[in-house]
Write a protein that holds these residues in place. Structure first.
Motif: not given
Length: 326
Positions: A187, A253, A257, A268-270, A276
């Motif tokens: 990640r 994440q 988290r 939440v960084y998706d 981000t």
């Protein structure tokens, strides 16, 4: 060219470079571990500029300054709290240092071979700084990718407050594999590579550019190698620091988290690295990307000085041993 101006690529055998790089990384990590933990805690503080109530609540619940964070760790987690994540971090620095210097040396040798004909004459001229930049970027990419799972584990352990997320290193490896798959170990790798390419390129180019000029500077513990390492590291780290923050945010994440520092406020960084980056700027302002920079720069100075000084000394020692045995 004087001996002091010789680039790293022409010094030592492959084995000597690997051992010296590993020793340098190991010694450096142990010395700067407390600063690293404080920096990570600062980077993982989420203070939204959109919701003033949220900001006030987080101010009351979590200290923001360097001294406050350090005091908070000492009070609630003890002195050992400053070395959280040190086991994977030692493995990271040990293997990273070896991989970095080996890849750097191999790349510069390959570049030299490409620019020379079979008689050793140059086909075309490539500036030394350009070679250093390319070799540094390649070395950083290779070392970052190979050691990234250790980097992620270091961040997650350092981000643990009084609540334990993982009981042990083995448990963390097993838990990530079971709940996040192999991708869980990587990640934020995109941000890591995006950060390290310009960082290592700028660092080695700056270091080798400064090293000849500072060769005659005498310090209590050696020559101008330490000054060159400090200057090069501060410059390059400041340039790429926003990507370091993005990397840290992405590394925590996943299903665990909300268990790290920041708790339920952890966003939440998706949307990848760029998503981000823009989300942090939008919600926390540009300064959100630079939270922890002061600690990072303070850390960079002793870390780089120790790394380069130890590397040069270890390499010299290994060469002397070989000469005595030879």
């Amino acid at each position: 060219m004087s001996p002091a101006a010789e680039p790293l690529r022409d010094e030592g055998t492959r084995t000597q470079v690997v051992v010296a790089g590993a020793v340098a990384g190991l010694v450096s990590r142990f010395c700067i571990a407390p600063l690293d933990v404080v920096k990570i805690r600062l980077q993982l503080q989420y203070h939204s500029l959109v919701d003033p109530l949220s900001v006030a609540a987080s101010f009351r619940r979590k200290p923001l300054g360097v001294i406050e964070v350090a005091r908070d760790i000492l009070r609630h987690e003890g002195i050992t709290g400053f070395w959280k994540g040190n086991i994977p971090a030692e493995g990271l620095y040990l293997s990273y240092g070896a991989a970095q210097f080996l890849a750097y040396r191999s790349t510069t040798q390959a570049l030299d071979a490409l620019t020379e004909d079979e008689h050793g004459k140059q086909r075309w001229h490539v500036p030394g700084t350009a070679k250093s930049f390319i070799a540094g970027a390649v070395a950083g990419t290779a070392a970052t990718t190979v050691t990234y799972p250790l980097d992620l584990l270091r961040t997650r352990f350092a981000a643990q407050g009084t609540e334990k997320v993982y009981e042990s290193l083995i448990a963390s490896i097993r838990d990530i594999k079971r709940n996040e798959g192999m991708g869980g170990y990587f990640r934020g790798l995109g941000a890591g590579v995006g950060q390290i390419v310009p960082y290592m390129g700028l660092f080695f180019a700056s270091y080798e550019g400064l090293k000849p000029a500072l060769a005659d500077v005498q310090l209590p513990f050696g020559s101008g190698d330490a000054i060159a390492g400090i200057s090069a590291s501060i410059f390059s780290k400041t340039v790429v620091f926003p990507l370091d923050t993005v990397r840290k945010r992405l590394q925590v994440q996943g299903p665990t988290r909300q268990k790290y520092v920041g708790g339920h406020k952890t966003p939440v960084y998706d949307r990848g690295v760029f998503g981000t980056l823009t989300m942090i700027v939008r919600k926390e302002g540009t300064m959100g990307l630079y939270r922890g920079l002061s600690v990072s720069l303070v850390k960079a100075a002793p870390a780089s000085a120790i790394t380069m000084w130890t590397y040069e000394r270890a390499l010299d020692a290994l060469k002397r041993i070989q000469e005595e045995d030879g």
